[in-house]
Scaffold this motif. Structure first.
Motif, PDB file in Angstrom:
ATOM      1  N   GLN A  12      10.459   3.774  -6.784  1.00 59.63           N
ATOM      2  CA  GLN A  12      11.043   2.438  -6.880  1.00 59.63           C
ATOM      3  C   GLN A  12      10.968   1.842  -8.288  1.00 59.63           C
ATOM      4  O   GLN A  12      11.314   0.698  -8.491  1.00 59.63           O
ATOM      5  N   LYS A  13      10.515   2.629  -9.249  1.00 62.77           N
ATOM      6  CA  LYS A  13      10.317   2.073 -10.588  1.00 62.77           C
ATOM      7  C   LYS A  13      11.611   1.534 -11.190  1.00 62.77           C
ATOM      8  O   LYS A  13      11.659   0.440 -11.727  1.00 62.77           O
TER       9      LYS A  13
ATOM     10  N   GLY B  52      12.902  -1.861 -10.092  1.00 62.59           N
ATOM     11  CA  GLY B  52      12.123  -3.041 -10.400  1.00 62.59           C
ATOM     12  C   GLY B  52      12.480  -3.687 -11.722  1.00 62.59           C
ATOM     13  O   GLY B  52      11.699  -4.477 -12.247  1.00 62.59           O
TER      14      GLY B  52
ATOM     15  N   LEU C 276       6.037  -5.345 -16.538  1.00 66.21           N
ATOM     16  CA  LEU C 276       7.377  -5.487 -15.978  1.00 66.21           C
ATOM     17  C   LEU C 276       8.417  -4.993 -16.974  1.00 66.21           C
ATOM     18  O   LEU C 276       8.296  -5.215 -18.181  1.00 66.21           O
TER      19      LEU C 276
END
Length: 402
Positions: free
Chosen positions: A299-300, A303, A324
Motif C-alpha cells: 500500500q506504499k 499513500g 509521508l
C-alpha cells in the motif's frame, strides 16, 4: 436564540476540534449556542477542547462530561433539556461544515411550517455523495430489499430501492422519510414534545425512530442539498463484529416498537443476517491482517499526498516526522482556486489531497472535492496547530500532553 447545536463526542477530539472551527465559521452572525456532550472519552477530549476554545472567547460553548457512556440518545437528550434555541441541530463530531451551511438550512426551515426534521447533502471523505443523506422508512419490505441485495441491483427503483431513495436528484431539495442523525435539524419545541431520542437505542437507529415519530405526528422531513463532509463514523470500526451486532440489534428494536405484528417473521432473518455479516467482517479483518504481513509494502504507493497551501515548511516538518510521501504546491483560493482539479492527469499517483484550511475555505475544499473525477481522498491541514486530518488517521507534529 435562533439555534442550539448538540454534539456527542466519544474519543474523536481532533475531528471535533475541526468540526467546531467549521461550525463557528458557519454560524457567524447567528444567535447560537453549542453543547458538547462527552461520553467518557479516554483521550481527554474535554480539557483538550476547553484549552482550544477558551470560555472568554466562546461563552456559548458548553461542555457536559459524563462519567460513563450511557449511549448516543441519552447524551443528546441531556443537552436537549437545556437547549434554548428555536431550532436544535444534532451534529456528529466527525463532520465538516461550509461557511454557508447553517444559513442555508435555517432559511429552508423557516419556510416549512410543518417541519419535522431536516437533513443535508453529506459527502464522504473522497467527495462522493453519501447515500444515507436521505432514506426511506425501513419497513419490513424496504429492509428485506436492502438485506436481499435488491436495493443494490435496482438502486433507482421506487419499489426496490427506497431504502436510500436514489431515484431522487441529489442536487434538489425533496421531502424524505428518514433524516440522518449525523446532521438533523428540527424545532426545539417539537423535539422536546416528543422526548428527543429513544434511549432504548444505545447506538444506531435513534435517528430512524425519531424521524418516524415526527412523521407520525403529522410533520414532514426534508432533504436540503447544501453539502457537508461526514467522515462516517470515525469513532466506530464498521467492519467489526460489535458494529454489525449493534446495528442489526437496533433494527430489531425498531421493528418490535413500530411493526410489532411483523416482529416474529423478521426476527429470525435479521438474526441470521447478524451472524452472516459478522462472519464476513471477521474474515475480511483476517485477510487484511494477512496482507499486511505478507505484503507490507503493497500500500506504499497508495499513500501519496498532494498538498495545497501557503505553509509548506511547517507541513514538511510534519511529513518528515511521519515519513509521508508528499508533493507540495504553493497555492490558495486566489492563486489556484480549483486546487487539485487544476493538477491535470498526474493525479493518478496520489491518494490524498491535503488542503491547508488557512489557504482554502471549508466551502472551497468541499466544492473541489465534490467535483473531482479521480478517486482522491480529501485531507485537511491546520497550520496553527500543525495537525493533518484524514478520514482514517490524525497526524500530529508534537504529541500533546492533553
Amino acid at each position: 436564540m435562533k439555534l442550539t447545536v448538540i454534539i456527542v463526542n466519544y474519543n474523536v477530539r481532533d475531528f471535533l476540534e475541526q468540526c467546531l472551527r467549521s461550525l463557528f465559521l458557519s454560524g457567524a452572525g447567528i444567535d447560537m449556542e453549542v453543547y458538547v456532550v462527552d461520553n467518557a472519552s479516554s483521550d481527554r477530549s474535554v480539557p483538550f477542547l476547553r484549552a482550544r476554545f477558551p470560555k472568554k472567547q466562546y461563552p456559548r460553548l458548553h461542555f457536559i462530561a459524563n462519567a460513563e457512556n450511557l449511549g448516543f440518545g441519552y447524551a443528546n437528550n441531556q443537552a436537549l433539556k437545556k437547549a434554548a434555541g428555536e431550532y436544535v441541530l444534532y451534529l456528529n463530531p466527525d463532520t465538516l461544515l461550509t461557511e454557508h451551511t447553517l444559513r442555508d438550512v435555517l432559511a429552508f426551515a423557516d419556510s416549512q411550517p410543518l417541519l419535522g426534521a431536516l437533513g443535508v447533502k453529506m459527502l464522504q471523505e473522497n467527495g462522493r455523495f453519501a447515500f444515507e443523506s436521505r432514506r426511506g422508512l425501513p419497513t419490513p419490505w424496504t429492509s428485506f430489499c436492502r438485506m436481499a441485495g435488491l436495493a443494490t441491483l435496482f438502486p433507482k427503483s421506487r419499489r426496490f430501492g427506497k431504502y436510500y431513495m436514489r431515484y431522487l436528484d441529489e442536487n434538489e431539495a425533496a421531502e424524505i422519510e428518514i433524516v440522518s442523525g449525523a446532521f438533523m435539524l428540527g424545532r426545539r419545541e417539537v423535539l422536546q414534545e416528543l422526548g428527543g431520542f429513544d434511549e432504548d437505542f444505545f447506538m444506531y437507529g435513534e435517528d430512524i425512530d425519531l424521524s418516524y415519530r415526527l412523521l407520525k405526528s403529522g410533520r414532514k422531513n426534508y432533504y436540503v442539498p447544501t453539502p457537508i463532509v461526514h467522515y462516517k463514523g470515525e469513532s466506530t470500526q464498521k467492519n467489526s463484529y460489535r458494529y454489525v451486532h449493534v446495528f442489526y440489534e437496533a433494527m430489531l428494536i425498531f421493528f418490535r416498537k413500530h411493526f410489532r405484528h411483523y416482529s416474529l417473521l423478521f426476527s429470525l432473518p435479521i438474526n441470521i443476517a447478524i451472524v452472516l455479516r459478522a462472519a464476513v467482517a471477521l474474515i475480511a479483518m483476517q485477510l487484511k491482517a494477512l496482507r499486511s504481513i505478507y505484503r507490507p509494502h503493497a500500500q506504499k504507493a497508495a499513500g501519496s499526498f498532494l498538498y495545497y497551501g501557503r505553509h509548506i515548511e511547517k507541513m514538511k516538518l510534519l511529513a518528515e516526522q511521519w515519513r509521508l510521501d508528499v508533493t507540495y504546491v504553493e497555492a490558495d483560493e486566489q492563486a489556484l482556486p480549483e486546487g487539485h482539479l487544476a493538477f491535470g492527469d498526474g493525479l493518478g499517483r496520489f491518494m490524498f489531497v491535503i488542503y491547508d484550511d488557512e489557504s482554502y475555505s471549508f466551502g472551497k475544499i468541499l466544492e473541489n472535492a465534490s467535483r473531482s473525477l479521480q478517486p482522491l481522498y480529501v485531507a485537511t491541514y491546520h497550520p496553527q496547530h500543525n495537525v493533518l486530518i484524514t478520514g482514517g488517521k490524525v497526524y500530529h507534529a508534537i504529541r500533546e500532553a492533553l
